[in-house]
Design a protein around this motif. Structure first.
Motif, PDB file in Angstrom:
ATOM      1  N   THR A 130       0.829  -1.203   0.000  1.00  0.00           N
ATOM      2  CA  THR A 130       0.000   0.000   0.000  1.00  0.00           C
ATOM      3  C   THR A 130       0.864   1.255   0.000  1.00  0.00           C
ATOM      4  OG1 THR A 130      -1.786  -1.110   1.187  1.00  0.00           O
ATOM      5  CG2 THR A 130      -1.771   1.295   1.254  1.00  0.00           C
ATOM      6  N   PHE A 131       1.911   1.240   0.829  1.00  0.00           N
ATOM      7  CA  PHE A 131       2.780   2.411   0.928  1.00  0.00           C
ATOM      8  C   PHE A 131       3.478   2.702  -0.391  1.00  0.00           C
ATOM      9  CE2 PHE A 131       7.039   4.156   1.432  1.00  0.00           C
ATOM     10  CZ  PHE A 131       6.742   5.381   2.030  1.00  0.00           C
ATOM     11  N   TYR A 132       4.100   1.690  -0.986  1.00  0.00           N
ATOM     12  CA  TYR A 132       4.865   1.932  -2.207  1.00  0.00           C
ATOM     13  C   TYR A 132       3.972   2.261  -3.398  1.00  0.00           C
ATOM     14  CZ  TYR A 132       9.016   0.587   0.346  1.00  0.00           C
ATOM     15  OH  TYR A 132      10.033   0.550   1.270  1.00  0.00           O
ATOM     16  N   ASP A 133       2.746   1.742  -3.391  1.00  0.00           N
ATOM     17  CA  ASP A 133       1.785   2.126  -4.422  1.00  0.00           C
ATOM     18  C   ASP A 133       1.419   3.601  -4.260  1.00  0.00           C
ATOM     19  OD1 ASP A 133      -0.174   1.431  -6.601  1.00  0.00           O
ATOM     20  OD2 ASP A 133      -1.597   2.039  -5.042  1.00  0.00           O
ATOM     21  N   LYS A 134       1.195   4.003  -3.030  1.00  0.00           N
ATOM     22  CA  LYS A 134       0.875   5.408  -2.730  1.00  0.00           C
ATOM     23  C   LYS A 134       2.052   6.318  -3.071  1.00  0.00           C
ATOM     24  CE  LYS A 134      -0.923   8.152   1.192  1.00  0.00           C
ATOM     25  NZ  LYS A 134      -2.279   8.419   0.678  1.00  0.00           N
ATOM     26  N   MET A 135       3.262   5.848  -2.769  1.00  0.00           N
ATOM     27  CA  MET A 135       4.465   6.626  -3.051  1.00  0.00           C
ATOM     28  C   MET A 135       4.655   6.812  -4.561  1.00  0.00           C
ATOM     29  SD  MET A 135       8.288   5.809  -1.624  1.00  0.00           S
ATOM     30  CE  MET A 135       9.741   6.715  -2.161  1.00  0.00           C
ATOM     31  N   ALA A 136       4.369   5.772  -5.344  1.00  0.00           N
ATOM     32  CA  ALA A 136       4.530   5.839  -6.800  1.00  0.00           C
ATOM     33  C   ALA A 136       3.565   6.846  -7.423  1.00  0.00           C
ATOM     34  CB  ALA A 136       4.323   4.459  -7.410  1.00  0.00           C
ATOM     35  N   LYS A 137       2.394   6.999  -6.818  1.00  0.00           N
ATOM     36  CA  LYS A 137       1.369   7.884  -7.365  1.00  0.00           C
ATOM     37  C   LYS A 137       1.499   9.321  -6.856  1.00  0.00           C
ATOM     38  CE  LYS A 137      -1.969   4.114  -7.862  1.00  0.00           C
ATOM     39  NZ  LYS A 137      -3.241   3.534  -7.371  1.00  0.00           N
ATOM     40  N   SER A 138       2.292   9.497  -5.803  1.00  0.00           N
ATOM     41  CA  SER A 138       2.426  10.820  -5.201  1.00  0.00           C
ATOM     42  C   SER A 138       3.393  11.700  -5.995  1.00  0.00           C
ATOM     43  CB  SER A 138       2.924  10.691  -3.757  1.00  0.00           C
ATOM     44  OG  SER A 138       3.133  11.964  -3.172  1.00  0.00           O
ATOM     45  N   LYS A 139       3.130  12.989  -6.038  1.00  0.00           N
ATOM     46  CA  LYS A 139       4.009  13.935  -6.727  1.00  0.00           C
ATOM     47  C   LYS A 139       5.158  14.388  -5.836  1.00  0.00           C
ATOM     48  CE  LYS A 139       0.385  15.724  -9.786  1.00  0.00           C
ATOM     49  NZ  LYS A 139      -0.361  16.938 -10.224  1.00  0.00           N
ATOM     50  N   THR A 140       5.056  14.102  -4.558  1.00  0.00           N
ATOM     51  CA  THR A 140       6.111  14.483  -3.616  1.00  0.00           C
ATOM     52  C   THR A 140       6.613  13.257  -2.863  1.00  0.00           C
ATOM     53  OG1 THR A 140       4.500  14.952  -1.859  1.00  0.00           O
ATOM     54  CG2 THR A 140       5.154  16.786  -3.286  1.00  0.00           C
ATOM     55  N   ILE A 141       7.863  13.318  -2.431  1.00  0.00           N
ATOM     56  CA  ILE A 141       8.424  12.233  -1.635  1.00  0.00           C
ATOM     57  C   ILE A 141       7.973  12.413  -0.190  1.00  0.00           C
ATOM     58  CG2 ILE A 141      10.560  11.196  -0.753  1.00  0.00           C
ATOM     59  CD1 ILE A 141      11.909  11.969  -3.337  1.00  0.00           C
ATOM     60  N   GLN A 159      36.399 -15.929   4.723  1.00  0.00           N
ATOM     61  CA  GLN A 159      37.471 -15.588   5.660  1.00  0.00           C
ATOM     62  C   GLN A 159      37.046 -15.679   7.127  1.00  0.00           C
ATOM     63  OE1 GLN A 159      39.124 -11.754   4.676  1.00  0.00           O
ATOM     64  NE2 GLN A 159      39.825 -12.392   2.654  1.00  0.00           N
ATOM     65  N   LYS A 160      35.774 -15.342   7.396  1.00  0.00           N
ATOM     66  CA  LYS A 160      35.355 -15.191   8.796  1.00  0.00           C
ATOM     67  C   LYS A 160      34.211 -16.102   9.218  1.00  0.00           C
ATOM     68  CE  LYS A 160      36.529 -10.286   8.319  1.00  0.00           C
ATOM     69  NZ  LYS A 160      36.014  -8.903   8.353  1.00  0.00           N
ATOM     70  N   GLY A 161      33.669 -16.875   8.281  1.00  0.00           N
ATOM     71  CA  GLY A 161      32.548 -17.745   8.616  1.00  0.00           C
ATOM     72  C   GLY A 161      31.232 -16.980   8.610  1.00  0.00           C
ATOM     73  N   LEU A 162      30.142 -17.699   8.377  1.00  0.00           N
ATOM     74  CA  LEU A 162      28.825 -17.072   8.304  1.00  0.00           C
ATOM     75  C   LEU A 162      28.074 -17.196   9.615  1.00  0.00           C
ATOM     76  CD1 LEU A 162      26.569 -15.704   6.684  1.00  0.00           C
ATOM     77  CD2 LEU A 162      25.818 -17.989   5.966  1.00  0.00           C
ATOM     78  N   GLY A 163      27.646 -16.055  10.117  1.00  0.00           N
ATOM     79  CA  GLY A 163      26.740 -16.054  11.262  1.00  0.00           C
ATOM     80  C   GLY A 163      25.327 -16.222  10.732  1.00  0.00           C
ATOM     81  N   GLU A 164      24.751 -15.133  10.263  1.00  0.00           N
ATOM     82  CA  GLU A 164      23.449 -15.147   9.601  1.00  0.00           C
ATOM     83  C   GLU A 164      23.470 -14.112   8.484  1.00  0.00           C
ATOM     84  OE1 GLU A 164      19.754 -15.749  12.185  1.00  0.00           O
ATOM     85  OE2 GLU A 164      21.162 -14.811  13.592  1.00  0.00           O
ATOM     86  N   ALA A 165      22.561 -14.286   7.521  1.00  0.00           N
ATOM     87  CA  ALA A 165      22.473 -13.333   6.411  1.00  0.00           C
ATOM     88  C   ALA A 165      21.069 -13.349   5.838  1.00  0.00           C
ATOM     89  CB  ALA A 165      23.490 -13.679   5.327  1.00  0.00           C
ATOM     90  N   ILE A 166      20.669 -12.222   5.275  1.00  0.00           N
ATOM     91  CA  ILE A 166      19.377 -12.129   4.594  1.00  0.00           C
ATOM     92  C   ILE A 166      19.534 -11.236   3.361  1.00  0.00           C
ATOM     93  CG2 ILE A 166      18.044 -12.463   6.712  1.00  0.00           C
ATOM     94  CD1 ILE A 166      17.913  -9.056   5.127  1.00  0.00           C
ATOM     95  N   ILE A 167      18.613 -11.405   2.428  1.00  0.00           N
ATOM     96  CA  ILE A 167      18.519 -10.507   1.279  1.00  0.00           C
ATOM     97  C   ILE A 167      17.459  -9.454   1.586  1.00  0.00           C
ATOM     98  CG2 ILE A 167      17.977 -10.286  -1.177  1.00  0.00           C
ATOM     99  CD1 ILE A 167      20.532 -11.878  -0.627  1.00  0.00           C
ATOM    100  N   HIS A 168      17.799  -8.186   1.404  1.00  0.00           N
ATOM    101  CA  HIS A 168      16.856  -7.088   1.601  1.00  0.00           C
ATOM    102  C   HIS A 168      16.410  -6.538   0.253  1.00  0.00           C
ATOM    103  CE1 HIS A 168      15.897  -6.041   5.623  1.00  0.00           C
ATOM    104  NE2 HIS A 168      17.081  -5.632   6.020  1.00  0.00           N
ATOM    105  N   HIS A 169      15.195  -6.025   0.202  1.00  0.00           N
ATOM    106  CA  HIS A 169      14.749  -5.352  -1.022  1.00  0.00           C
ATOM    107  C   HIS A 169      13.739  -4.272  -0.688  1.00  0.00           C
ATOM    108  CE1 HIS A 169      10.550  -6.819  -1.551  1.00  0.00           C
ATOM    109  NE2 HIS A 169      10.962  -7.836  -0.842  1.00  0.00           N
ATOM    110  N   ILE A 170      13.663  -3.281  -1.585  1.00  0.00           N
ATOM    111  CA  ILE A 170      12.656  -2.239  -1.466  1.00  0.00           C
ATOM    112  C   ILE A 170      11.712  -2.355  -2.652  1.00  0.00           C
ATOM    113  CG2 ILE A 170      12.187   0.240  -1.331  1.00  0.00           C
ATOM    114  CD1 ILE A 170      14.893   0.631  -0.041  1.00  0.00           C
ATOM    115  N   ASN A 171      10.611  -3.038  -2.428  1.00  0.00           N
ATOM    116  CA  ASN A 171       9.542  -3.176  -3.421  1.00  0.00           C
ATOM    117  C   ASN A 171      10.010  -3.766  -4.742  1.00  0.00           C
ATOM    118  OD1 ASN A 171       6.736  -2.866  -3.861  1.00  0.00           O
ATOM    119  ND2 ASN A 171       7.070  -1.047  -5.105  1.00  0.00           N
ATOM    120  N   CYS A 172      10.883  -4.772  -4.673  1.00  0.00           N
ATOM    121  CA  CYS A 172      11.318  -5.474  -5.902  1.00  0.00           C
ATOM    122  C   CYS A 172      11.528  -6.956  -5.554  1.00  0.00           C
ATOM    123  CB  CYS A 172      12.572  -4.836  -6.491  1.00  0.00           C
ATOM    124  SG  CYS A 172      13.965  -4.632  -5.354  1.00  0.00           S
ATOM    125  N   LYS A 173      10.442  -7.624  -5.265  1.00  0.00           N
ATOM    126  CA  LYS A 173      10.473  -9.004  -4.782  1.00  0.00           C
ATOM    127  C   LYS A 173      11.125  -9.971  -5.771  1.00  0.00           C
ATOM    128  CE  LYS A 173       6.169  -8.306  -2.178  1.00  0.00           C
ATOM    129  NZ  LYS A 173       4.740  -8.700  -2.045  1.00  0.00           N
TER     130      LYS A 173
END
Length: 284
Positions: A46-57, A225-239
């Motif tokens: 909902t937010f990113y759809d609203k942001m795409a249609k808005s004339k201001t950031i 070099q240091k081994g993996l603890g944990e990791a995730i992939i992040h994205h902003i509205n690009c699944k």
């Protein structure tokens, strides 16, 4: 006495993990024109759809000291300690609001134990420190041990991200105007990271795909070099792009990484189409 963990909404920790480790989340705010709502109160689509249609950031706002005070007081009244870990103080006034709330609590409850940490980051780089603290707290660790676990992960963590455009960072004042102009003119695709609480340029390329390949290479080299603890992939509205990046990493690492969306507050400053890898290593 137990230790309870509090963070803010820019950690983007999934709700199931918040529930499992009893993590309280204080929401930052987002404003479209004259309409303000909590980040936690609107879903990403909902937010990113609203942001795409808005004339201001849209703009973002920090929680008030009373938002923290009310949360902290409930914990203190139940005879528990508080460890709060929040978005970088150089990115938001959230940390400052939390410190003000701590002072107010101590004035009313002099015996209260409250520790407030500046994560010097955001998103799941912040989230990993929060989870490390919460896991230690759930296991019955002392407040000192909880803090040690958070600091350890903060020391070993990293967030590499590639924005689709520099326009949002430029308009939000997050990078210098000249750098943003060059990026727009010549389609520069930077790899950005967070150093000492601020967004910093790691390297830059002509194509987004090349920047993502290099970010992946850096991540894999750190893990080697240091081994993996944990990791995730992040994205902003690009699944779909995030899923492809996750598959690429899985092919090279042999480990499947979860994909976590970035919400409105960070999203409005960095912009849709951004991809990144947040992680921490097993060793320094």
């Amino acid at each position: 006495m137990d230790t309870k963990i509090v963070t803010d909404s820019t950690s983007y920790i999934p709700h199931n993990l918040r529930k499992e480790y009893d993590i309280s989340v204080i929401s930052l705010g987002v404003t479209f024109d004259l309409e303000t709502f909590p980040e936690e109160g609107i879903d990403n689509d909902t937010f990113y759809d609203k942001m795409a249609k808005s004339k201001t950031i849209p703009s973002s706002s920090q929680p008030s000291p009373m938002d923290f005070y009310n949360n902290f007081e409930k914990i203190i009244i139940n005879q528990n300690a508080v460890v709060g870990i929040f978005i970088s103080a150089d990115m938001s006034g959230t940390y400052s609001s939390a410190l003000m709330a701590k002072k107010m609590i101590i004035e009313k409850y002099p015996e209260a134990e409250i520790e407030i940490l500046d994560s010097k980051s955001n998103c799941m780089e912040l989230g990993f420190a929060v989870l490390a603290a919460a896991k230690a707290a759930k296991a019955g660790a002392s407040i000192k041990e909880v803090l040690e676990q958070a600091f350890l992960v903060m020391k070993r963590s990293r967030f590499l991200f590639v924005p689709h455009t520099l326009d949002y960072l430029q308009k939000g004042g997050r990078i210098g105007g000249a750098s943003a102009l060059l990026g727009s003119l010549f389609q520069i695709r930077p790899i950005l990271t967070i150093i000492d609480g601020r967004t910093a340029l790691l390297s830059k390329f002509r194509k987004k795909e090349r920047a993502l390949q290099e970010a992946t290479r850096i991540f894999l080299e750190d893990v080697k070099q240091k081994g993996l603890g944990e990791a995730i992939i992040h994205h902003i509205n690009c699944k779909s792009e995030a899923a492809r990046l996750a598959s690429l990493v899985e092919e090279k690492l042999g480990v499947s990484l979860p994909v976590y969306p970035i919400g409105p507050v960070v999203g409005l400053h960095v912009g849709p189409g951004t991809l990144g890898i947040a992680y921490y290593t097993q060793n320094d």
